[in-house]
Structure formats: structure tokens, C-alpha cells
Design an enzyme around this catalytic site. Structure first.
Site, mmCIF file in Angstrom:
data_model
loop_
_atom_site.group_PDB
_atom_site.id
_atom_site.type_symbol
_atom_site.label_atom_id
_atom_site.label_comp_id
_atom_site.label_asym_id
_atom_site.label_seq_id
_atom_site.Cartn_x
_atom_site.Cartn_y
_atom_site.Cartn_z
ATOM 1 N N GLY A 1 8.152 25.740 25.338
ATOM 2 C CA GLY A 1 8.978 24.719 25.983
ATOM 3 C C GLY A 1 9.328 23.565 25.064
ATOM 4 N N HIS B 1 14.876 26.669 19.080
ATOM 5 C CA HIS B 1 14.757 27.696 20.121
ATOM 6 C C HIS B 1 16.136 28.276 20.465
ATOM 7 C CE1 HIS B 1 11.205 24.982 21.327
ATOM 8 N NE2 HIS B 1 10.662 26.088 20.865
HETATM 9 P P1 AMP Z 1 7.241 27.080 19.997
HETATM 10 O O1 AMP Z 1 7.886 26.674 21.282
HETATM 11 O O2 AMP Z 1 7.018 25.944 19.060
HETATM 12 O O3 AMP Z 1 6.009 27.925 20.223
HETATM 13 O O4 AMP Z 1 8.283 28.024 19.237
HETATM 14 C C1 AMP Z 1 8.839 29.138 19.856
HETATM 15 C C2 AMP Z 1 9.636 29.910 18.835
HETATM 16 O O5 AMP Z 1 10.653 29.073 18.273
HETATM 17 C C3 AMP Z 1 8.770 30.398 17.652
HETATM 18 O O6 AMP Z 1 9.203 31.690 17.276
HETATM 19 C C4 AMP Z 1 9.091 29.390 16.587
HETATM 20 O O7 AMP Z 1 8.918 29.882 15.274
HETATM 21 C C5 AMP Z 1 10.561 29.112 16.864
HETATM 22 N N1 AMP Z 1 10.962 27.825 16.285
HETATM 23 C C6 AMP Z 1 10.349 26.624 16.420
HETATM 24 N N2 AMP Z 1 10.984 25.688 15.688
HETATM 25 C C7 AMP Z 1 12.019 26.301 15.067
HETATM 26 C C8 AMP Z 1 13.050 25.875 14.167
HETATM 27 N N3 AMP Z 1 13.143 24.617 13.755
HETATM 28 N N4 AMP Z 1 13.945 26.793 13.739
HETATM 29 C C9 AMP Z 1 13.873 28.092 14.143
HETATM 30 N N5 AMP Z 1 12.938 28.558 14.994
HETATM 31 C C10 AMP Z 1 12.014 27.676 15.453
#
Ligand code: AMP
Length: 271
Positions: free
Chosen positions: A27, A33
Site C-alpha cells: 500500500g 507501484h
Molecule cells: P512495497 O509496497 O514497498 O512492498 O512494494 C511493492 C512492489 O513495488 C515491489 O515489487 C517493489 O519493488 C515495487 N516498488 C517499490 N518502489 C518502487 C519504485 N520506486 N520503482 C519501481 N518499483 C517499485
């Protein structure tokens, strides 16, 4: 966008489809995302996003309690994209009701970078990703390269268990080159400036690195330099192979991995 609040509605809604793209998140949805969602939408017939802040992957209770959540705003943003078919918001019991104790162990050779410093973190990540994959049964899972070690371990963990393929997606950055992250919400303007400065500096540093046996030593010196200059704590700054995450002296097929604290907020990135 259909919102699925339990496993029954998840099974019912997904049953007719077999070309499903899955974007698991915790989230506080941001452009990072959304880039994964965009990729899934372009590649798969149906896209499902999950929002679940998994308590089992937090090695620090305070960090879990403080993790930014804003489900109403998230729903608004996701709806607006018109690219999400299903939003799955499971409760703890939807994922952990079978109470089967996980016996996941990160092997010694993989206990590097975040696995070295965040005890139990990746065991929790792999456990929840196994459970989510089992429930959603996606054709593809889209993951950010910002969390490269997470992508690497999940890919290896799921590859023998499921047919699902894991698609790595590029890191989305703000104008001053800082990687977008839900944790950035905790930083003040001063913190953002420090993180941006470090990101720009590390991009430059990576560009100027030359193959040498001394890379490891030189990076330790750079690490101390940035710690002093920015008054921050850097947990690691290491050049590692993207194939196996081993320490590398060769800039080809390697990335510069960093984890650091600004005002007690832990941030990671790689270049
Ligand atoms: P999280 O909500 O932080 O667990 O991230 C969910 C997904 O989004 C994971 O696969 C992360 O690697 C990806 N993600 C988070 N930040 C970025 C970003 N700046 N660029 C690309 N993907 C991201």
C-alpha cells in the site's frame, strides 16, 4: 475495479481467468507501484493488485506499527488508473489461517545485504509470497528492481514451486533521482534533500567505477565520507553481481547496493 476482501470472493472472481498479472504491494501507492500495474495491464488480460502489510516480514515492531497506510487514498488512486481489475485486501487470517509453520531458511550464501541486517525479514517475505501466489495463481508477478534482493530471492523461491514467472521492472525515481518509496512519506524536506544528494552521488560513483580489486575497499572509504558529510548512517555500500549477489570487482553485470538511515528511516536502493 472489484475490491476483494476475503478469499471466497478472490476465488470466485478469478476462477474464469488464466492470464492474470499480479502486483503485490504493502500500500501507500505511488508511481513506482503504478509502473508495475501499467506493465501488467499491457502484458496480461487481467491485473490484480494486493495490499497487505505483512507483520511477519518486519524484524522491528515499531517499524511495522509506523508503516504508512492510507487505504482510502490507495483505492482512489488505483481506481483512477482504470488498469486494475481486482484489488485484493486480505486480512491476516486469509493468508495465515492454515497455521502451517513455515520452515523457510535463507541459506548462508544468501545472507548478504538486507538479509544480513534484517533478521527474519526475507523468511517472512518468502512465506507471504508463497501464500499469495498459491491463492492468486497468477501467470506473471511484477516486481520492482528497487528491491532487487527481494526480487532475486522470490524468483528463486517460487521457480521450483509454481509456473508463475517473475517480471523485474525498472526503478521509478523522482526528479532529483531518489527512488520512490512508501517510506519516503516519513522524511522531512531536509531528509529528502539528503537522500536525493546521495542518490545522485551514487549514480555518478557507479558510472565512474573502474574494474579493480580495490573496489570493496574504496567503497568503504566512500561510505564513511557520505556518512560524515550527510550525517547519516549507511548500513552497506557494496558492488555485487546481479546474477548471484556475490561481491564483485567487475562493473559489468553488477550493481551498487546501498542501505542507509535518515532520521531512523531505513531506505534501500541500487544503481
Ligand atoms: P512495497 O509496497 O514497498 O512492498 O512494494 C511493492 C512492489 O513495488 C515491489 O515489487 C517493489 O519493488 C515495487 N516498488 C517499490 N518502489 C518502487 C519504485 N520506486 N520503482 C519501481 N518499483 C517499485
Amino acid at each position: 475495479m472489484k475490491i476483494l476482501l476475503n478469499n471466497n470472493s478472490l476465488f470466485k472472481s478469478l476462477r474464469p481467468f488464466n492470464d492474470i498479472g499480479f502486483v503485490p504491494t504493502m500500500g501507500s501507492i505511488h508511481e513506482g507501484h503504478l509502473s508495475l500495474i501499467d506493465r501488467s495491464n499491457k502484458t496480461c488480460k487481467k491485473t490484480i493488485v494486493s495490499i497487505f502489510v505483512n507483520p511477519k516480514q518486519f524484524n522491528n515492531k515499531k517499524d511495522f506499527k509506523n508503516y504508512p497506510t492510507n487505504i482510502k487514498e490507495d483505492i482512489k488512486i488505483l481506481k483512477k488508473t482504470k488498469k486494475v481489475d481486482f484489488l485484493y485486501i486480505p486480512k491476516f487470517k486469509d493468508l495465515y489461517s492454515n497455521n502451517k509453520k513455515s520452515n523457510i531458511k535463507i541459506t548462508k550464501k544468501d545472507k548478504v545485504l538486507c538479509a544480513k541486517y534484517r533478521k527474519g525479514h526475507f523468511e517472512g517475505v518468502l512465506d507471504v509470497m508463497g501464500r499469495l501466489t498459491n491463492l492468486v495463481n497468477p501467470k506473471k508477478i511484477f516486481m520492482g528492481k528497487k528491491d532487487y534482493q527481494q526480487y532475486f530471492l522470490i524468483k528463486n523461491y517460487l521457480k521450483n514451486k509454481y509456473k508463475t514467472s517473475i517480471i523485474p521492472c525498472r526503478t521509478i525515481r523522482n526528479k532529483s533521482k531518489m527512488a520512490l518509496s512508501s517510506r519516503n512519506n516519513h522524511l522531512d524536506l531536509y531528509g529528502i534533500k539528503k537522500a536525493s544528494f546521495l542518490s545522485k552521488s551514487l549514480i555518478k560513483l557507479k558510472r565512474n567505477l573502474k574494474n579493480s580489486k580495490k573496489i570493496k575497499k574504496n567503497l568503504r572509504i566512500k561510505m564513511k565520507y557520505f556518512e560524515k558529510l550527510l550525517k547519516i548512517k549507511i548500513e552497506y555500500l557494496e558492488l555485487r553481481s546481479i546474477k548471484n549477489l556475490k561481491i564483485s570487482n567487475n562493473i559489468r553485470d553488477s550493481r551498487l547496493f546501498v542501505a542507509y538511515y535518515i532520521d531512523n528511516i531505513r531506505l534501500i536502493d541500487n544503481f
